[in-house]
Design an enzyme around this catalytic site. Structure first.
Site, PDB file in Angstrom:
ATOM      1  N   GLU A 168       0.812  -1.229   0.000  1.00 46.88           N
ATOM      2  CA  GLU A 168       0.000   0.000   0.000  1.00 46.88           C
ATOM      3  C   GLU A 168       0.842   1.275   0.000  1.00 46.88           C
ATOM      4  O   GLU A 168       0.775   2.085   0.928  1.00 46.88           O
ATOM      5  CB  GLU A 168      -0.936   0.020   1.212  1.00 46.88           C
ATOM      6  CG  GLU A 168      -1.862  -1.179   1.293  1.00 46.88           C
ATOM      7  CD  GLU A 168      -2.918  -1.052   2.391  1.00 46.88           C
ATOM      8  OE1 GLU A 168      -2.831  -0.106   3.195  1.00 46.88           O
ATOM      9  OE2 GLU A 168      -3.830  -1.894   2.426  1.00 46.88           O
ATOM     10  N   GLU A 367      -4.800  -8.920   1.282  1.00 45.09           N
ATOM     11  CA  GLU A 367      -5.364  -8.556   2.593  1.00 45.09           C
ATOM     12  C   GLU A 367      -6.853  -8.349   2.425  1.00 45.09           C
ATOM     13  O   GLU A 367      -7.305  -7.743   1.454  1.00 45.09           O
ATOM     14  CB  GLU A 367      -4.808  -7.224   3.137  1.00 45.09           C
ATOM     15  CG  GLU A 367      -3.467  -7.295   3.779  1.00 45.09           C
ATOM     16  CD  GLU A 367      -3.010  -5.949   4.357  1.00 45.09           C
ATOM     17  OE1 GLU A 367      -3.861  -5.173   4.864  1.00 45.09           O
ATOM     18  OE2 GLU A 367      -1.810  -5.681   4.280  1.00 45.09           O
TER      19      GLU A 367
HETATM   20  C1  BGP Z   1      -4.004  -2.164   5.748  1.00 42.90           C
HETATM   21  C2  BGP Z   1      -2.556  -2.302   6.157  1.00 42.90           C
HETATM   22  C3  BGP Z   1      -2.327  -3.186   7.323  1.00 42.90           C
HETATM   23  C4  BGP Z   1      -3.417  -3.208   8.368  1.00 42.90           C
HETATM   24  C5  BGP Z   1      -4.811  -3.158   7.773  1.00 42.90           C
HETATM   25  C6  BGP Z   1      -5.942  -2.963   8.768  1.00 42.90           C
HETATM   26  O1  BGP Z   1      -4.215  -0.931   5.159  1.00 42.90           O
HETATM   27  O2  BGP Z   1      -1.770  -2.801   5.096  1.00 42.90           O
HETATM   28  O3  BGP Z   1      -1.067  -2.869   7.843  1.00 42.90           O
HETATM   29  O4  BGP Z   1      -3.157  -2.378   9.390  1.00 42.90           O
HETATM   30  O5  BGP Z   1      -4.934  -2.177   6.787  1.00 42.90           O
HETATM   31  O6  BGP Z   1      -6.138  -1.615   9.023  1.00 42.90           O
HETATM   32  P1  BGP Z   1      -6.046  -0.984  10.466  1.00 42.90           P
HETATM   33  O7  BGP Z   1      -4.898  -1.658  11.130  1.00 42.90           O
HETATM   34  O8  BGP Z   1      -5.808   0.456  10.264  1.00 42.90           O
HETATM   35  O9  BGP Z   1      -7.342  -1.257  11.135  1.00 42.90           O
END
Ligand code: BGP
Length: 462
Positions: A168, A367
């Protein structure tokens, strides 16, 4: 057993994570500081309940046990990231032998358990010394990154076959240079554009270096959060708004990474507003010649947009949001803990777009997941009954399955995350794992979804 949704043979079942979010041991093993260590020291109040990245989920010490748990729930693949500041404290120069030993151990342990490691080189964690030199705003940092990537290919390329340059990459641009949710907390679109551009240059340089290693069966790619932009209506003003949001937030990385060039429309908008970055003459060739082999798709939520209600304040800093407003669709399904809409079909729309407009590049869901607060309230017989997570995964998998049936080149599904982990500003507020983590004892306990995914992976479908 008859299955309603059977996935292609060899489908990648697994999960994803990143170094800062699970390793802990931030001051151990010779690790240097990165921007998260520093930001937490200076502004702990920015993090949920003042919890910082020092210990996180203790993977540094518990990786063996964790890999056993991955095996138990049927993982055949697992994505981790290498911490640049652990491998090369300070970002440039000597490699830290303790880090090499740690990552070797993790990789070997995964392979010994038939879990293929997918390795990502950068997950938001800029070494502090390089941030002090300007971070991605400084082109020299792209060269430092290339050298770091090269070390990784040299050290681990005999065993790791799937590599990713960035996770990302737009998030540090948004967080660090537009919307104040990552260090260095700058609000300056011109710098944001330069940072984004240098990140792509760093990507291309790393890909170029990777190719020179001729790693047998090796593939290199990038992981992008492709958040489709859905217009409120078919009114031309709404369509224009969604097209521009798509240019800024998806195509700004997707086009150069996969097609090797930036969309002309995006260049035109930036030129018109005096926001173009500094470039070098040979950059075009560099980008064109070093496109990704494999694309990771992170998908959590759609972006719904409409034409602006009001003209932007001409004295306010230039922002992508000058061209659209976010649209709250009545009746949208929400994950209220994270504040993100749940729209499962988005995964299908992304895959079809990749098929139709991006040469059907080999891809996978790298993800997807659901962060929920206070999950302890769902404990029965010692385990969290996370039926909501099972439904969430199932509904996304159904759409992914449909995309594959229609010829999309999607090879796997990774949940965010294997176990509960630390999140950037939210720390341990929302829990994402198949396994819960007790922060006091670091004990892992399977949730209902862990048992469920084991069956799904075992049957290659459900
Ligand atoms: C994505 C990232 C992760 C993770 C996930 C969940 O954008 O790649 O690192 O953190 O989101 O989001 P958050 O942790 O902000 O709830």
């Amino acid at each position: 057993m008859s299955l309603n949704y059977k996935f292609p043979d060899g489908f990648w079942w697994g999960s994803a994570t990143s170094a800062t979010q699970i390793e802990g041991a931030a001051d151990e093993g010779g690790k240097g500081k990165n921007i998260w260590d520093y930001w937490y020291q200076t502004e702990p109040n920015r993090f949920f309940e003042n919890v910082g990245p020092e210990t996180t989920s203790n993977f540094y010490h518990q990786y063996k046990e964790d890999i056993q748990l991955m095996k138990e729930i049927g993982h055949n693949t697992f994505r981790l990231s290498i911490s640049w500041s652990r491998l090369i404290p300070g970002g440039r120069g000597e490699v830290n032998p303790e880090a090499v030993a740690f990552y070797n151990n993790v990789i070997n342990e995964l392979l010994a358990n038939d879990i293929e490691p997918f390795v990502n080189l950068f997950h938001f964690d800029m070494p502090l010394e390089l941030q002090e030199k300007g971070g991605w705003g400084n082109r020299d940092v792209a060269d430092a990154y290339r050298d770091y990537a090269k070390e990784c290919f040299r050290l681990f390329g005999d065993r790791v076959k799937k590599w990713f340059t960035f996770n990302e990459p737009i998030v540090p641009v948004e967080g660090g240079y537009l919307y104040d949710f990552h260090y260095p907390n700058v609000v300056d679109a011109k710098r944001a554009v330069q940072v984004a551009y240098h990140t792509m240059i760093a990507h291309a340089k790393a890909v170029e270096s990777f190719r020179s290693f001729n790693i047998e069966d090796g593939k290199i790619g990038i992981i992008l959060n492709l958040t489709p932009s859905y217009p409120r209506s078919n009114n031309p003003a709404d369509l224009r708004a969604s097209n521009i949001a798509d240019l800024f937030f998806n195509r700004s990385f997707l086009d150069p990474a996969v097609l090797g060039e930036y969309p002309q429309e995006l260049i035109d908008i930036l030129r018109e507003h005096g926001q173009l970055p500094f470039t070098k003459e040979k950059d075009k060739d560099l980008l064109k010649e070093n496109t990704a082999d494999l694309l990771g798709v992170n998908y959590y939520q759609p972006r719904r947009v409409k034409a602006k209600e009001h003209l932007p304040n001409p004295y306010s800093p230039f922002m992508p949001d000058w061209f659209f407003d976010n649209y709250e669709m009545p009746g949208r399904k929400m994950n209220k803990y994270r504040g993100w809409e749940i729209y499962e079909k988005g995964i299908y729309d992304i895959m079809i777009n990749l098929k139709e407009n991006y040469g059907n590049i080999e891809s996978f869901v790298s993800e997807n997941g659901m962060g929920v607060q206070n999950e302890e309230r769902f404990i029965e017989n010692g385990e969290i009954q996370d039926d909501y997570r099972i439904d969430f995964i199932k509904e996304h998998l159904k759409w992914l399955h449909k995309a594959i049936e229609e010829g999309c080149n999607a090879k796997g599904y990774h949940l965010w995350a294997f176990m509960d982990n630390w999140s950037w500003m939210n720390a341990y507020k929302n829990r994402y794992g198949f396994f819960s983590v007790d922060l006091k004892t670091q004990k892992r306990t399977p949730k209902k979804s862990a048992h469920w995914i084991r069956t799904v992976s075992g049957h290659n479908g459900f």
